[in-house]
Write an enzyme that holds these catalytic residues in place. Structure first.
Site, mmCIF file in Angstrom:
data_model
loop_
_atom_site.group_PDB
_atom_site.id
_atom_site.type_symbol
_atom_site.label_atom_id
_atom_site.label_comp_id
_atom_site.label_asym_id
_atom_site.label_seq_id
_atom_site.Cartn_x
_atom_site.Cartn_y
_atom_site.Cartn_z
ATOM 1 N N ASN A 33 -5.756 48.512 52.047
ATOM 2 C CA ASN A 33 -6.957 48.567 51.091
ATOM 3 C C ASN A 33 -6.666 47.473 49.927
ATOM 4 O O ASN A 33 -5.645 47.194 49.284
ATOM 5 C CB ASN A 33 -6.546 49.691 50.178
ATOM 6 C CG ASN A 33 -7.518 50.119 49.026
ATOM 7 O OD1 ASN A 33 -8.511 49.161 48.718
ATOM 8 N ND2 ASN A 33 -7.084 51.124 48.132
ATOM 9 N N TRP A 34 -7.614 46.491 50.354
ATOM 10 C CA TRP A 34 -7.357 45.340 49.308
ATOM 11 C C TRP A 34 -8.112 45.307 47.750
ATOM 12 O O TRP A 34 -7.679 44.378 47.172
ATOM 13 C CB TRP A 34 -8.396 44.068 50.121
ATOM 14 C CG TRP A 34 -7.594 43.421 51.285
ATOM 15 C CD1 TRP A 34 -6.573 43.932 51.804
ATOM 16 C CD2 TRP A 34 -8.044 42.217 52.169
ATOM 17 N NE1 TRP A 34 -6.153 43.009 53.034
ATOM 18 C CE2 TRP A 34 -7.063 41.908 52.999
ATOM 19 C CE3 TRP A 34 -9.244 41.264 51.619
ATOM 20 C CZ2 TRP A 34 -7.274 40.784 53.713
ATOM 21 C CZ3 TRP A 34 -9.260 40.357 52.556
ATOM 22 C CH2 TRP A 34 -8.186 40.031 53.624
ATOM 23 N N LYS A 35 -8.492 46.601 47.670
ATOM 24 C CA LYS A 35 -8.975 46.836 46.180
ATOM 25 C C LYS A 35 -9.958 45.570 45.810
ATOM 26 O O LYS A 35 -10.761 45.125 46.735
ATOM 27 C CB LYS A 35 -7.983 46.950 45.212
ATOM 28 C CG LYS A 35 -7.142 48.039 45.628
ATOM 29 C CD LYS A 35 -6.037 48.620 44.682
ATOM 30 C CE LYS A 35 -5.045 49.768 45.635
ATOM 31 N NZ LYS A 35 -4.038 50.354 44.728
ATOM 32 N N HIS A 74 -10.479 57.752 46.449
ATOM 33 C CA HIS A 74 -9.466 57.020 45.909
ATOM 34 C C HIS A 74 -8.985 57.216 44.539
ATOM 35 O O HIS A 74 -10.053 57.253 43.882
ATOM 36 C CB HIS A 74 -9.403 55.518 46.178
ATOM 37 C CG HIS A 74 -8.207 54.597 46.032
ATOM 38 N ND1 HIS A 74 -7.746 54.229 44.769
ATOM 39 C CD2 HIS A 74 -7.214 54.319 46.905
ATOM 40 C CE1 HIS A 74 -6.535 53.813 44.798
ATOM 41 N NE2 HIS A 74 -6.396 53.698 46.153
ATOM 42 N N GLU A 114 -8.334 55.445 42.086
ATOM 43 C CA GLU A 114 -8.959 54.237 41.049
ATOM 44 C C GLU A 114 -10.335 54.502 41.074
ATOM 45 O O GLU A 114 -10.891 54.476 39.924
ATOM 46 C CB GLU A 114 -8.755 53.049 41.711
ATOM 47 C CG GLU A 114 -7.273 52.415 41.412
ATOM 48 C CD GLU A 114 -6.508 51.703 42.424
ATOM 49 O OE1 GLU A 114 -7.481 50.967 42.947
ATOM 50 O OE2 GLU A 114 -5.349 51.473 42.349
ATOM 51 N N GLU A 119 -1.759 60.348 48.128
ATOM 52 C CA GLU A 119 -1.204 58.975 47.336
ATOM 53 C C GLU A 119 -0.927 59.483 45.996
ATOM 54 O O GLU A 119 -1.788 59.739 44.945
ATOM 55 C CB GLU A 119 -2.277 58.097 47.193
ATOM 56 C CG GLU A 119 -2.650 57.204 48.590
ATOM 57 C CD GLU A 119 -3.403 55.926 48.337
ATOM 58 O OE1 GLU A 119 -2.759 54.953 48.772
ATOM 59 O OE2 GLU A 119 -4.311 55.872 47.779
ATOM 60 N N GLY A 136 0.943 51.174 43.164
ATOM 61 C CA GLY A 136 1.019 49.840 42.614
ATOM 62 C C GLY A 136 2.092 49.997 41.341
ATOM 63 O O GLY A 136 2.439 48.960 40.371
ATOM 64 N N SER A 168 2.929 52.332 47.089
ATOM 65 C CA SER A 168 4.024 51.285 46.793
ATOM 66 C C SER A 168 4.671 51.142 48.183
ATOM 67 O O SER A 168 5.893 51.084 48.296
ATOM 68 C CB SER A 168 5.066 51.654 45.916
ATOM 69 O OG SER A 168 4.376 51.459 44.620
ATOM 70 N N GLY A 189 -1.947 49.039 49.511
ATOM 71 C CA GLY A 189 -2.610 48.077 48.751
ATOM 72 C C GLY A 189 -1.861 46.797 48.856
ATOM 73 O O GLY A 189 -2.119 46.181 49.760
ATOM 74 N N GLY A 190 -1.127 46.467 47.853
ATOM 75 C CA GLY A 190 -0.634 45.236 47.651
ATOM 76 C C GLY A 190 -0.066 44.707 48.850
ATOM 77 O O GLY A 190 -0.138 43.474 48.946
HETATM 78 P P1 PGA Z 1 -0.107 50.272 46.586
HETATM 79 O O1 PGA Z 1 -1.715 50.742 46.687
HETATM 80 O O2 PGA Z 1 0.098 50.083 47.853
HETATM 81 O O3 PGA Z 1 -0.378 48.830 45.829
HETATM 82 O O4 PGA Z 1 0.884 51.015 45.690
HETATM 83 C C1 PGA Z 1 -1.835 51.854 47.461
HETATM 84 C C2 PGA Z 1 -3.130 52.426 47.241
HETATM 85 O O5 PGA Z 1 -3.843 52.587 46.125
HETATM 86 O O6 PGA Z 1 -4.011 52.632 48.535
#
Ligand code: PGA
Length: 244
Positions: free
Chosen positions: A9-11, A88, A90, A158, A164, A204, A225-226
């Protein structure tokens, strides 16, 4: 057998210059690899590497209409996406998305033959007062429409406090929630459907902890994500999943 899934997930990160990362991604035969880039990149991302699937990060509940700034499942499918994230954390936090909206978005995704990755997870405050499983049950029940199958739905657990932050739950904590989700799905949809549905862990996940996380029962992959932004990082996670 559930096919394992490494989902990125590149956000709100990445422009056209970052699409070169996609060409460098590994695609082992025994797992599925998915990247969800920002909406403006979906069409180009879908052309970049035929061996990886592309998904949206969100879709509207409607397929078209007067909803300035939104993207529909029909548009994502037309651009070459085969998956979309729904609910998600967010989106739930930044846009106030409640379970009923997440369920409606999931149904809209299915209408366009997109696989929905429904995201659920507790906050740290909820975990600390012992509400984790109740929150998971509530989100799972009310974000997942009745027509869910192993073919159209992936569930991503999650924990909000792990996204993050570099914090990850213990293996026992991940296992407890994943086993619980599988049991809840079995109660509602029957064992066969529950056993066919993929459950991802997210929060993470890094190349350095992926092997450890993938050793947990009922973890069929990760939502990352990251560490999905650079092929060199994500390949470490893809490889750990392929070998798990
Ligand atoms: P993260 O994000 O790997 O940067 O913790 C995961 C996500 O929100 O899907």
């Amino acid at each position: 057998m559930r096919r394992k899934l490494a989902a990125g997930n590149w956000k709100m990160n990445g422009t056209g210059a970052n699409l070169s990362e996609l060409a460098d991604l590994a695609s082992p035969e025994n797992i599925d690899v998915l990247i969800c880039p920002p909406a403006p990149l979906v069409s180009r991302a879908a052309q970049a590497n035929a061996k990886i699937a592309i998904g949206g990060q969100d879709c509207h509940t409607a397929q078209n209409g007067a909803h300035t700034g939104d993207v529909s499942a029909a548009m994502l499918a037309d651009a070459g996406a085969t998956y979309v994230l729904t609910g998600h954390s967010e989106r739930r936090t930044d846009h106030g998305e409640r379970n009923a909206i997440v369920a409606a978005k999931t149904a809209a995704a299915w209408d366009q033959n997109l696989i929905a990755v429904i995201c659920i997870g507790e906050t740290l405050a909820q975990r600390e007062v012992g509400e984790t499983l109740a929150v998971i049950a509530d989100q799972l029940t009310h974000s997942t429409p009745n027509a869910a199958t192993g073919g159209n739905t992936v569930i991503a657990y999650e924990p909000v406090w792990a996204i993050g932050t570099g914090l990850i739950p213990t293996l026992e904590q991940i296992e407890e929630v994943h086993d619980f989700i599988r049991a809840e799905l079995a109660n509602r949809f029957g064992t066969e459907t529950a056993e066919s549905m993929r459950l991802l862990y997210g929060g993470s996940v890094k190349p350095s902890n992926a092997e450890y996380i993938f050793a947990t029962s009922n973890v069929d992959g990760a939502l990352v994500g990251g560490a999905s932004l650079k092929a060199s990082d994500f390949n470490g996670i893809i490889s750990a999943l392929s070998l798990a």
